[in-house]
Design a protein around this motif. Structure first.
Motif, mmCIF file in Angstrom:
data_model
loop_
_atom_site.group_PDB
_atom_site.id
_atom_site.type_symbol
_atom_site.label_atom_id
_atom_site.label_comp_id
_atom_site.label_asym_id
_atom_site.label_seq_id
_atom_site.Cartn_x
_atom_site.Cartn_y
_atom_site.Cartn_z
ATOM 1 N N PRO A 165 0.693 -1.416 -0.027
ATOM 2 C CA PRO A 165 0.088 -0.094 -0.025
ATOM 3 C C PRO A 165 0.739 1.328 0.043
ATOM 4 O O PRO A 165 0.407 2.358 -0.336
ATOM 5 N N THR A 166 2.188 1.120 0.447
ATOM 6 C CA THR A 166 2.709 2.414 0.433
ATOM 7 C C THR A 166 3.680 2.802 -0.819
ATOM 8 O O THR A 166 4.327 3.861 -0.923
ATOM 9 N N TRP A 167 3.644 1.841 -1.682
ATOM 10 C CA TRP A 167 4.248 1.984 -3.138
ATOM 11 C C TRP A 167 3.795 2.935 -3.902
ATOM 12 O O TRP A 167 2.689 3.238 -4.033
ATOM 13 N N THR A 168 4.466 3.567 -4.841
ATOM 14 C CA THR A 168 4.204 4.500 -5.820
ATOM 15 C C THR A 168 3.597 3.909 -7.021
ATOM 16 O O THR A 168 3.591 2.532 -7.110
ATOM 17 N N ASP A 169 2.310 4.333 -7.831
ATOM 18 C CA ASP A 169 1.875 3.669 -8.908
ATOM 19 C C ASP A 169 2.875 3.106 -9.994
ATOM 20 O O ASP A 169 2.626 2.165 -10.520
ATOM 21 N N GLU A 170 4.082 3.780 -10.047
ATOM 22 C CA GLU A 170 5.045 3.196 -11.139
ATOM 23 C C GLU A 170 5.771 1.807 -10.393
ATOM 24 O O GLU A 170 5.892 0.979 -11.251
ATOM 25 N N GLN A 171 5.928 1.932 -9.191
ATOM 26 C CA GLN A 171 6.262 0.635 -8.444
ATOM 27 C C GLN A 171 5.361 -0.333 -8.509
ATOM 28 O O GLN A 171 5.817 -1.661 -8.789
ATOM 29 N N LEU A 172 4.255 -0.030 -8.130
ATOM 30 C CA LEU A 172 3.276 -1.118 -8.268
ATOM 31 C C LEU A 172 2.802 -1.659 -9.505
ATOM 32 O O LEU A 172 2.711 -2.978 -9.791
ATOM 33 N N ARG A 173 2.699 -0.721 -10.633
ATOM 34 C CA ARG A 173 2.833 -1.289 -12.079
ATOM 35 C C ARG A 173 3.823 -2.112 -12.365
ATOM 36 O O ARG A 173 3.414 -3.363 -13.277
ATOM 37 N N LEU A 174 5.077 -1.831 -11.992
ATOM 38 C CA LEU A 174 6.161 -3.036 -12.349
ATOM 39 C C LEU A 174 6.079 -4.211 -11.808
ATOM 40 O O LEU A 174 6.323 -5.231 -12.327
ATOM 41 N N ARG A 175 5.608 -4.140 -10.487
ATOM 42 C CA ARG A 175 5.456 -5.261 -9.926
ATOM 43 C C ARG A 175 4.196 -6.304 -10.443
ATOM 44 O O ARG A 175 4.549 -7.477 -10.650
ATOM 45 N N ALA A 176 3.110 -5.721 -10.854
ATOM 46 C CA ALA A 176 1.988 -6.194 -11.589
ATOM 47 C C ALA A 176 2.405 -6.754 -12.719
ATOM 48 O O ALA A 176 1.819 -7.957 -13.261
ATOM 49 N N GLU A 177 3.501 -6.182 -13.468
ATOM 50 C CA GLU A 177 3.739 -6.654 -14.904
ATOM 51 C C GLU A 177 4.840 -7.938 -14.694
ATOM 52 O O GLU A 177 4.484 -8.613 -15.308
ATOM 53 N N TRP A 178 5.468 -7.867 -13.659
ATOM 54 C CA TRP A 178 6.741 -8.709 -13.721
ATOM 55 C C TRP A 178 6.562 -9.891 -12.496
ATOM 56 O O TRP A 178 7.339 -11.136 -12.789
ATOM 57 N N LEU A 179 5.671 -9.721 -11.514
ATOM 58 C CA LEU A 179 5.429 -10.558 -10.456
ATOM 59 C C LEU A 179 5.052 -12.290 -10.884
ATOM 60 O O LEU A 179 5.778 -12.969 -10.406
ATOM 61 N N HIS A 180 4.407 -12.064 -11.959
ATOM 62 C CA HIS A 180 4.048 -13.672 -12.627
ATOM 63 C C HIS A 180 5.136 -14.596 -12.957
ATOM 64 O O HIS A 180 5.008 -15.537 -13.184
ATOM 65 N N THR A 181 6.387 -13.609 -13.179
ATOM 66 C CA THR A 181 7.669 -14.354 -13.721
ATOM 67 C C THR A 181 8.148 -15.300 -12.677
ATOM 68 O O THR A 181 9.152 -15.931 -12.598
#
Length: 287
Positions: A165-181
């Motif tokens: 919840p404390t992360w920026t939108d940019e950080q969250l977007r990158l995690r959403a994109e790559w966590l599935h790997t």
């Protein structure tokens, strides 16, 4: 503003394909090993600043990012340590700074304890100090597993916000994109290893200049843990980022770099790279 990112590449080392990202290309070599569910790309905003002084290679640990993956692979600490040594040999790095966060810091401890011939300095960023007969790592395995499963199904910024919840939108977007790997078995095996592998027996064997950066929040390294580490190896320098949780540079970017002090030479506290990090995120999203 120009990014310090150079390229991504693969090498065959320790029997698998290992993917890494290279930043900087100038200065002494540094190998950076991320944590349990952090592909190399998620450390770009940190590496941009490190790359102003170092030639940085950020590894996708096996089972994460673009490195070789699959349930048949061994994800134990000793195998992953051999991966790092193999990567350095494949890249012909005779001397390098070895830095690791969380899981990566535990791997760095084990490698430096066993063979420090090529390691110039060691940076340990909030390594879990759990182990046999010790208190459990404070994070919950279900937190990792559930977030990975949501990302495999297709997650967005709001999905990730409930986990970070404390992360920026940019950080969250990158995690959403790559966590599935991140391979689920790899993460579970690593999490179990936090409780089964004893890194405390390695700490007295560290014979290179070592800096431990501990988070002031998150309960990974408590004051009593810090005291034990000092007892096991008094030569280890310890800095604490009081306002940050376990993901230190995500919580306090400037505080993270301030914690290095002069350990790596001149201070790393310039404020020129935040825009570079944002630019790199946008480049990756548009690729």
């Amino acid at each position: 503003m120009t990014s310090n990112f150079l390229y991504g590449a693969n090498v065959h080392a320790n029997g698998i394909r290992q993917h890494y990202l290279r930043y900087g290309g100038r200065g002494p070599a540094m190998i950076l090993i991320p944590g349990i569910t952090s592909p190399a790309v998620t450390w770009g905003f940190v590496t941009e600043r490190l790359a102003t002084r170092f030639d940085v290679y950020v590894l996708d640990v096996r089972g994460r990012g673009l490195s070789e993956t699959g349930d048949a692979l061994d994800y134990g600490i000793d195998t992953c340590v051999a991966d790092i040594a193999g990567l350095a040999a494949a890249l012909k790095l005779e001397r390098y700074v070895l830095a690791g966060h969380s899981m990566g810091a535990r791997f760095a401890i084990r490698l430096a304890a066993r063979d420090s011939r090529h390691i110039e300095k060691l940076v340990l960023i909030d390594p879990p100090v759990s182990g046999p007969g010790r208190r459990a790592y404070p994070s919950n395995l279900a937190w990792y597993v559930e977030s990975m499963r949501e990302c495999r199904e297709g997650a967005d910024v709001e999905t990730m916000r409930k986990y970070c919840p404390t992360w920026t939108d940019e950080q969250l977007r990158l995690r959403a994109e790559w966590l599935h790997t991140c391979n689920e078995k790899a993460v579970i095996d690593t999490f179990n290893g936090f409780h089964e592998d004893d890194i405390h027996t390695d700490l007295p064997k560290l014979d290179v200049p070592t800096l431990l950066i501990a988070a002031g929040k998150g309960d990974v390294i408590l004051p009593e843990d810090e005291a034990e580490i000092r007892h096991l190896n008094p030569s280890i320098d310890i800095a604490r980022v009081n306002g940050a949780g376990h993901m230190i540079p995500w919580d306090d970017y400037e505080g993270f770099f301030a914690a290095f002090g002069t350990f790596l030479g001149s201070r790393l506290q310039d404020k020129t790279t935040a825009a570079l990090a944002t630019q790199r995120v946008k480049q990756l999203q548009g690729a």
